[in-house]
Design an enzyme around this catalytic site. Sequence first.
Site, mmCIF file in Angstrom:
data_model
loop_
_atom_site.group_PDB
_atom_site.id
_atom_site.type_symbol
_atom_site.label_atom_id
_atom_site.label_comp_id
_atom_site.label_asym_id
_atom_site.label_seq_id
_atom_site.Cartn_x
_atom_site.Cartn_y
_atom_site.Cartn_z
ATOM 1 N N ARG A 54 1.196 14.992 13.272
ATOM 2 C CA ARG A 54 2.608 14.146 11.957
ATOM 3 C C ARG A 54 1.737 15.512 11.177
ATOM 4 O O ARG A 54 1.144 15.900 9.757
ATOM 5 C CB ARG A 54 1.351 13.055 11.233
ATOM 6 C CG ARG A 54 1.172 11.558 11.697
ATOM 7 C CD ARG A 54 0.306 11.185 11.302
ATOM 8 N NE ARG A 54 1.578 10.155 9.895
ATOM 9 C CZ ARG A 54 0.943 8.684 9.315
ATOM 10 N NH1 ARG A 54 -0.469 8.359 9.322
ATOM 11 N NH2 ARG A 54 1.559 7.959 8.500
ATOM 12 N N ARG B 60 -8.457 -0.439 5.069
ATOM 13 C CA ARG B 60 -7.292 0.739 4.087
ATOM 14 C C ARG B 60 -6.453 0.128 4.450
ATOM 15 O O ARG B 60 -5.836 0.258 3.168
ATOM 16 C CB ARG B 60 -6.610 1.947 5.982
ATOM 17 C CG ARG B 60 -8.434 2.520 5.698
ATOM 18 C CD ARG B 60 -7.999 3.098 6.419
ATOM 19 N NE ARG B 60 -6.630 4.615 6.138
ATOM 20 C CZ ARG B 60 -6.460 5.553 6.255
ATOM 21 N NH1 ARG B 60 -6.382 6.435 7.926
ATOM 22 N NH2 ARG B 60 -5.225 6.177 5.882
ATOM 23 N N CYS C 27 -4.046 13.116 13.324
ATOM 24 C CA CYS C 27 -4.472 11.977 13.548
ATOM 25 C C CYS C 27 -3.951 11.194 14.996
ATOM 26 O O CYS C 27 -3.379 11.694 15.787
ATOM 27 C CB CYS C 27 -4.011 11.090 12.049
ATOM 28 S SG CYS C 27 -2.695 10.570 12.221
ATOM 29 N N LYS D 171 1.098 -1.275 0.414
ATOM 30 C CA LYS D 171 0.152 0.260 0.425
ATOM 31 C C LYS D 171 1.122 1.186 0.705
ATOM 32 O O LYS D 171 0.543 2.102 -0.987
ATOM 33 C CB LYS D 171 -0.617 0.273 1.342
ATOM 34 C CG LYS D 171 -1.429 1.571 1.873
ATOM 35 C CD LYS D 171 -2.197 1.133 3.154
ATOM 36 C CE LYS D 171 -1.545 1.522 4.458
ATOM 37 N NZ LYS D 171 -1.584 2.998 5.105
ATOM 38 N N ASN D 172 2.145 1.121 1.041
ATOM 39 C CA ASN D 172 2.984 2.327 0.990
ATOM 40 C C ASN D 172 3.673 2.378 -0.032
ATOM 41 O O ASN D 172 4.129 3.286 -0.060
ATOM 42 C CB ASN D 172 3.368 2.880 1.918
ATOM 43 C CG ASN D 172 3.130 2.572 3.603
ATOM 44 O OD1 ASN D 172 1.482 2.682 3.341
ATOM 45 N ND2 ASN D 172 3.153 2.575 4.478
ATOM 46 N N ASP E 130 5.698 0.875 12.083
ATOM 47 C CA ASP E 130 4.181 0.325 11.364
ATOM 48 C C ASP E 130 3.518 -1.617 11.807
ATOM 49 O O ASP E 130 3.178 -1.925 11.340
ATOM 50 C CB ASP E 130 4.046 0.427 9.855
ATOM 51 C CG ASP E 130 2.876 1.737 9.204
ATOM 52 O OD1 ASP E 130 3.426 2.226 10.593
ATOM 53 O OD2 ASP E 130 3.794 1.466 7.879
#
Length: 418
Positions: free
Chosen positions: A121, A397, A116, A22-23, A305
């Site tokens: 961030r 997500r 968030c 995803k990233n 992560d």
Amino acid sequence: MDKLRIVGGQRLQGAVAISGAKNAALPQIAASLLSPEPLHLTNLPAVSDVENMLGVITQHGAEISRQGRSVHVDASKASSRETSYDTVRKMRATVLVLGPLLARFGKAEVSLPGGCAIGARPVDMHIKALGQLGADIGIRGGSIVAAAPKGLTGARIVLGSPSVGATETAMMAATAAQGETEIVNAAREPEVMDLAACLGAMGANIEGAGTHRILVQGGTSWRAASHHTIPDRIEAGTYAIAAAITGGQLELTNARLEHMASVVQVLEAAGVSVWPGDRGLIVSRDGPLTPVDVTTEPYPGFPTDLQAQFMALMCCAPGASLLRETVFENRFMHVPELVRLGANITLQGTTALVRGGTPLRGAQVMATDLRASVSLVLAALVAEGESIVNRVYHLDRGYESLDRKLQMCGATIERLPG
Ligand code: UD1
């Protein structure tokens, strides 16, 4: 809102196909806006963040056609329009369209991402980098507003810390600037390298991606390109921990050992076996878990992560472990929820002390972000009895078909429509 119902106690066994990262996919989709020539991306993960990013470039006039996990982007008729708060609110990474839009069209306006769940961030380094490339850039009315009517000019950009997103913003914008750009203290993540490879296929000249110093020659002559997105090392790490926590054995097809050195090192120290197979990595655990202290760091260090998932694992290791978070200032939202499952965790500033080894018990839990949610799923896989994980949209997500992939390896997990 969908929920997951999990009954713990099954040992996982089988193969899991690791999806595209995803990233890596998100900046590549944003990069398609740089070029009037088509970009064909393959191996995109089927996750909602990717859907959102495709929606964002469509809003800017890109035409997309899809086939399975591939997307063909034609941004020849794209233009720079405002990217609204509603869009950015859903996904912070939307800010990655700022550099490409500014570089190609000489102007861009992207609503400022709010705070968030995992810290403030800010995007100050993205803004500063584009300013150094000659943009007139600032925050007006809650949006980042940037203009460079005569185009951007190459520059030396020294990042205050190796931010992944700011490195990607600077790299993308620099491909369309005049002259050379040097990015110092660049992030070294595999996703940054994969973006450089994608931009290279599109015609850009980039050297040094994967090191702290990236050189970009501007004035790219764009060409039609195809790019295959790398496998998701965070998804692979999550399933490695699923094998470890259940005392099972999983083959992680497509996973790349070279992207996971620090994770493998930590897992091995914890008593987990990891070895390369013909199709990827094989992860198993037979003996007891050993507590390991871990500090998160930018790549090639242990990834933030995977901190929440590793904490779930340490809850099952008899003894004490210290997990220190250095990348984000507030990334322990999973702790109170793990405690609901019976974990013994004490927080002190940026460090969590986990006293593992007492059995976890099923409970209703709720998570606040992607990785926090999946740590609860991992803990629920070994908790006695039934757990309900609420707010599954966080998982959707970034994890493709998490419930189906786990089911296929023997987990008792079902998705309950909300
Ligand atoms: C990316 C990943 C995310 C991962 C993170 C760190 C994507 C889409 N997301 O996020 O999953 O957790 O890298 O590996 O790739 N910072 C600033 N100013 C800035 C930019 C960042 O202060 O302008 C700070 C952040 O608040 C954070 C740290 O720098 O504390 C690292 O952030 P960064 O590397 O930029 O993460 P992202 O690119 O947002």
